[in-house]
Design a protein around this motif. Structure first.
Motif, PDB file in Angstrom:
ATOM      1  N   UNK A  65       2.092  -4.972 -13.535  1.00  0.00           N
ATOM      2  CA  UNK A  65       3.534  -5.200 -13.568  1.00  0.00           C
ATOM      3  C   UNK A  65       3.776  -6.600 -14.100  1.00  0.00           C
ATOM      4  N   UNK A  66       4.832  -6.760 -14.881  1.00  0.00           N
ATOM      5  CA  UNK A  66       5.190  -8.075 -15.394  1.00  0.00           C
ATOM      6  C   UNK A  66       6.206  -8.745 -14.488  1.00  0.00           C
ATOM      7  N   UNK A  67       6.143 -10.067 -14.437  1.00  0.00           N
ATOM      8  CA  UNK A  67       7.126 -10.849 -13.700  1.00  0.00           C
ATOM      9  C   UNK A  67       7.350 -12.121 -14.509  1.00  0.00           C
ATOM     10  N   UNK A  68       8.063 -13.087 -13.941  1.00  0.00           N
ATOM     11  CA  UNK A  68       8.312 -14.332 -14.664  1.00  0.00           C
ATOM     12  C   UNK A  68       7.130 -15.274 -14.537  1.00  0.00           C
ATOM     13  N   UNK A  69       6.821 -15.971 -15.635  1.00  0.00           N
ATOM     14  CA  UNK A  69       5.703 -16.903 -15.627  1.00  0.00           C
ATOM     15  C   UNK A  69       6.043 -18.180 -14.862  1.00  0.00           C
ATOM     16  N   UNK A  70       4.978 -18.797 -14.357  1.00  0.00           N
ATOM     17  CA  UNK A  70       5.106 -20.128 -13.812  1.00  0.00           C
ATOM     18  C   UNK A  70       5.584 -20.219 -12.378  1.00  0.00           C
ATOM     19  N   UNK A  71       6.073 -19.129 -11.798  1.00  0.00           N
ATOM     20  CA  UNK A  71       6.575 -19.203 -10.429  1.00  0.00           C
ATOM     21  C   UNK A  71       5.432 -19.099  -9.424  1.00  0.00           C
ATOM     22  N   UNK A  72       5.505 -19.838  -8.312  1.00  0.00           N
ATOM     23  CA  UNK A  72       4.477 -19.722  -7.271  1.00  0.00           C
ATOM     24  C   UNK A  72       4.708 -18.444  -6.458  1.00  0.00           C
ATOM     25  N   UNK A  73       3.942 -17.427  -6.745  1.00  0.00           N
ATOM     26  CA  UNK A  73       4.115 -16.127  -6.105  1.00  0.00           C
ATOM     27  C   UNK A  73       2.950 -15.838  -5.166  1.00  0.00           C
ATOM     28  N   UNK A  74       3.251 -15.048  -4.140  1.00  0.00           N
ATOM     29  CA  UNK A  74       2.235 -14.624  -3.179  1.00  0.00           C
ATOM     30  C   UNK A  74       2.314 -13.106  -3.052  1.00  0.00           C
ATOM     31  N   UNK A  75       1.158 -12.448  -3.110  1.00  0.00           N
ATOM     32  CA  UNK A  75       1.106 -11.002  -2.951  1.00  0.00           C
ATOM     33  C   UNK A  75       0.750 -10.687  -1.506  1.00  0.00           C
ATOM     34  N   UNK A  76       1.612  -9.902  -0.859  1.00  0.00           N
ATOM     35  CA  UNK A  76       1.350  -9.432   0.507  1.00  0.00           C
ATOM     36  C   UNK A  76       1.074  -7.936   0.415  1.00  0.00           C
ATOM     37  N   UNK A  77      -0.124  -7.514   0.796  1.00  0.00           N
ATOM     38  CA  UNK A  77      -0.506  -6.116   0.622  1.00  0.00           C
ATOM     39  C   UNK A  77      -1.228  -5.603   1.849  1.00  0.00           C
ATOM     40  N   UNK A  78      -0.789  -4.429   2.295  1.00  0.00           N
ATOM     41  CA  UNK A  78      -1.402  -3.774   3.445  1.00  0.00           C
ATOM     42  C   UNK A  78      -1.247  -2.270   3.227  1.00  0.00           C
ATOM     43  N   UNK A  79      -2.366  -1.588   2.945  1.00  0.00           N
ATOM     44  CA  UNK A  79      -2.284  -0.164   2.633  1.00  0.00           C
ATOM     45  C   UNK A  79      -1.456   0.063   1.386  1.00  0.00           C
ATOM     46  N   UNK A  80      -0.450   0.936   1.484  1.00  0.00           N
ATOM     47  CA  UNK A  80       0.409   1.219   0.335  1.00  0.00           C
ATOM     48  C   UNK A  80       1.590   0.253   0.242  1.00  0.00           C
ATOM     49  N   UNK A  81       1.698  -0.674   1.172  1.00  0.00           N
ATOM     50  CA  UNK A  81       2.781  -1.654   1.144  1.00  0.00           C
ATOM     51  C   UNK A  81       2.366  -2.860   0.314  1.00  0.00           C
TER      52      UNK A  81
END
Length: 475
Positions: A65-81
């Protein structure tokens, strides 16, 4: 009517083909037995503004998936969430893995927002002193927020579904169940820095200044482990501990030039230590008997085997210095270069796959809808805008088509396998609205499955002997 019955019969046979293909292609992971579609992780790349899904068994990218460059992002993932959190603004996007789209968004308006997820339980924790239970599907609030004296430490959810929030101001860990605050557990003096780790499902609370760790049992009882006195010498922010460990081993890192790595066994209360001089270390993680510590100064990981002992060794991850995100998911350890295109996935035996996150020859959205922010005063969900130029094959197969990374992960092979899985899903959820050309599509894509099976595995005979190649019925 007769034509519809034939179409349904043929498409129903497609489901059987998919089941057979899964049996042929399915493999396992030592020390971990999650479903094949779940053996993977989403990894963020800041420079490209892209989040990719990587198959943990092969190390291959199978969707993005594309998003905006340069932003401090965090991926939170648990199962299908799967949730993307903007650390600067508190803007949260919920990813729908089966469609490779952003399905919901909400602006929580809190810098440094913690989004804590376990199963169907989720909380948004504002470090300034607010805890809000949320609905994972809509991202809307569930119940009234709880106010606690800030600043709040990193909160975790234990194996029983309770959220544990460390409150520095009072030296307590506050449990919250179903949005309701329960009796706090005193683990230190006011102002002492606390960290929570869920080890084997149980909360383990470390007090840096007291150099001690408190384990809270399933019955509510507590036990204390005394740590080496050097732990108390950690700088501002205290020691570094992981959010969770799958077993009883738990690493505690005292960062700094004269740092110390402590590993405790919450079952036996044993304490192991080794010197680990890392000036710019990240949060340590444990897989099996090995501890992995990210070193941002070199873009590598420092690895220490607690069973073998000896000196720690270095494992390079990134091409240059920078932040390395390390976490454990599905019985695998993931190390992600957040600024570059490299990553590594490691199994419990130490075998590893190098990952190229810039692989673009994989499924992705033709146009990812721009999330619309939710007003802060009245939280609500938003739906993605319709794609004006959808994939014609997906349109022909119906609105329930699965064009997701999970389909490619479950049935690795040519692009034709995705529409076939889409058709099977359509049969399952909307059999009364099958398109007229469903039968022709089924023939074409089932041929692709057989071709791929013959080319990739000697076990294809199990599939071809059980299914007639023209009628898709059992012989």
């Amino acid at each position: 009517m007769r034509g519809d019955r034939i179409t349904a019969l043929v498409a129903g046979g497609v489901v059987a083909v998919l089941a057979g293909a899964a049996a042929v292609f399915g493999v396992g992971v030592s020390s971990a037995n999650p479903k094949l579609a779940d053996v993977g992780a989403w990894l963020w790349t800041k420079a490209r503004g892209k989040v990719v899904h990587v198959n943990g068994l092969s190390g291959e990218v199978d969707g993005y998936l594309n998003d905006k460059r340069g932003r401090p992002m965090k991926v939170v993932q648990d199962g299908s969430n799967v949730l993307l959190v903007d650390d600067t603004t508190g803007f949260v996007s919920r990813i729908e893995p089966s469609q490779l789209t952003v399905s919901q968004t909400r602006n929580f308006g809190a810098a440094g927002l913690q989004l804590v997820v376990s199963g169907a339980t989720a909380y948004a924790v504002d470090p300034e002193g607010s805890v809000q239970r949320i609905d994972l599907v809509t991202l809307n609030s569930a119940g009234a927020p709880l106010a606690l004296p800030g600043p709040l430490g990193s909160a975790r959810i234990d194996g029983g579904g309770r959220l544990w929030v460390p409150v520095t101001a009072t030296g307590e860990a506050v449990p919250i169940r179903a949005g309701v605050k329960e009796k706090a557990v005193k683990v230190g003096a006011a102002g002492e820095e606390l960290s929570v780790t869920i080890a084997g499902g149980l909360p383990v609370i470390t007090n840096t200044r007291a150099a001690s760790t408190v384990i809270i049992g399933a019955d509510g009882g507590t036990g204390e482990i005394t740590l080496p006195k050097e732990v108390a010498q950690a700088g501002e922010g205290g020691v570094l501990t992981p959010a969770a460990t799958e077993g009883s081993l738990m690493p505690i890192l005292t960062p700094g030039r004269h740092g110390l790595l402590v590993v405790i066994d919450t079952l036996s209360n044993a304490v192991l230590t080794t010197d680990l001089a890392v000036t710019d270390a990240g949060v340590p993680q444990v897989l099996g008997t090995k501890v992995y510590v990210p070193d941002q100064r070199t873009g590598a990981m420092i690895v220490w085997d607690t069973a073998a002992g000896g000196d720690p060794v270095r494992m390079q991850v990134a091409e240059r210095p920078g932040p390395i995100e390390v976490f454990v998911k599905d019985g695998l350890l993931w190390a992600n270069d957040e600024n570059g295109d490299r990553a590594v996935v490691i199994d419990p035996e130490g075998r590893r796959h190098a990952v190229d996150k810039d692989d673009t020859d994989v499924p992705g959205p033709s146009r990812t809808p721009k999330p619309r922010p939710t007003p802060r005063t009245v939280p609500s969900s938003t739906a993605p805008e319709p794609d004006p130029d959808p994939d014609p094959t997906a349109s022909a197969l119906g609105k329930h088509s699965l064009t997701a990374a999970e389909i490619v992960a479950a049935y690795p092979g040519p692009e034709e396998l995705k529409p076939l899985a889409a058709l099977a899903n359509h049969v399952r959820y909307a059999p009364d609205t099958l398109p007229p050309d469903a039968a022709a599509e089924a023939w074409r894509y089932s041929d692709a499955i057989r071709t791929h099976a013959r080319r990739t595995t000697p076990l294809h005979t199990r599939l071809t002997r059980r299914l007639n190649p023209r009628t898709l019925t059992r012989r």
